[in-house]
Design an enzyme around this catalytic site. Sequence first.
Site, PDB file in Angstrom:
ATOM      1  N   CYS A  27      78.618  -9.004  56.094  1.00 34.48           N
ATOM      2  CA  CYS A  27      77.483  -9.596  56.809  1.00 34.48           C
ATOM      3  C   CYS A  27      76.194  -8.951  56.285  1.00 34.48           C
ATOM      4  O   CYS A  27      76.245  -7.968  55.529  1.00 34.48           O
ATOM      5  CB  CYS A  27      77.639  -9.365  58.312  1.00 34.48           C
TER       6      CYS A  27
ATOM      7  N   HIS B   7      81.400  -2.263  62.142  1.00 35.33           N
ATOM      8  CA  HIS B   7      82.027  -3.144  61.150  1.00 35.33           C
ATOM      9  C   HIS B   7      82.813  -2.304  60.144  1.00 35.33           C
ATOM     10  O   HIS B   7      82.450  -1.158  59.848  1.00 35.33           O
ATOM     11  CB  HIS B   7      80.972  -3.959  60.418  1.00 35.33           C
TER      12      HIS B   7
ATOM     13  N   CYS C 136      76.028  -5.122  56.860  1.00 35.33           N
ATOM     14  CA  CYS C 136      76.912  -4.371  55.960  1.00 35.33           C
ATOM     15  C   CYS C 136      76.407  -4.420  54.524  1.00 35.33           C
ATOM     16  O   CYS C 136      76.458  -3.414  53.806  1.00 35.33           O
ATOM     17  CB  CYS C 136      78.332  -4.910  56.061  1.00 35.33           C
TER      18      CYS C 136
ATOM     19  N   GLU D 290      83.075  -2.374  56.925  1.00 34.90           N
ATOM     20  CA  GLU D 290      82.337  -1.911  55.749  1.00 34.90           C
ATOM     21  C   GLU D 290      81.449  -0.709  56.086  1.00 34.90           C
ATOM     22  O   GLU D 290      81.409   0.266  55.331  1.00 34.90           O
ATOM     23  CB  GLU D 290      81.473  -3.045  55.176  1.00 34.90           C
TER      24      GLU D 290
END
Length: 156
Positions: free
Chosen positions: A76, A46, A79, A48
């Site tokens: 999410c 991801h 993250c 992040e």
Amino acid sequence: MERAVTLALENIEDGGSPFGAVIVKDGEIITEAVNELHKKHDISGHAELLAIRRAQKKLQINDLSGYTMYASGQPCPMCLTAIYFANISDVYFCGSIEEAASLGLGTSVALYEDLAKKNEDRKVVMKQMPLQAGQKDPMKEWLQLQENVEGKHDDK
């Protein structure tokens, strides 16, 4: 934020999802990233998380206190946990998890709901297994090592 959104748009053009993240300190971009799931087949890829990893590697630190994250979408749970562990205190985002879910992007809403439940009531059931008789306890071993290291520093 403008850079995070630009990264997300570029990632769409590259076949990825609309997520970009930037880590900033004192107005300077330290690192940036996009979701790389479509390239690396890595569920942790991801934007992040990748931005955090890159910042920590670049700066050779784990603690990102005083740094700010800008993300094209609301982080999410995975993250967000990394954000907490890295001590990033300010996160700004554009699209909410509800907006992403309405477009078929991710399962963050369900994950946030599931995490609010007790271990035994979650989709993934977590069960503690005690150490077997005679096994060394990794946590106690780590603590002993830390105490030995601190003791050596105290002698100086």
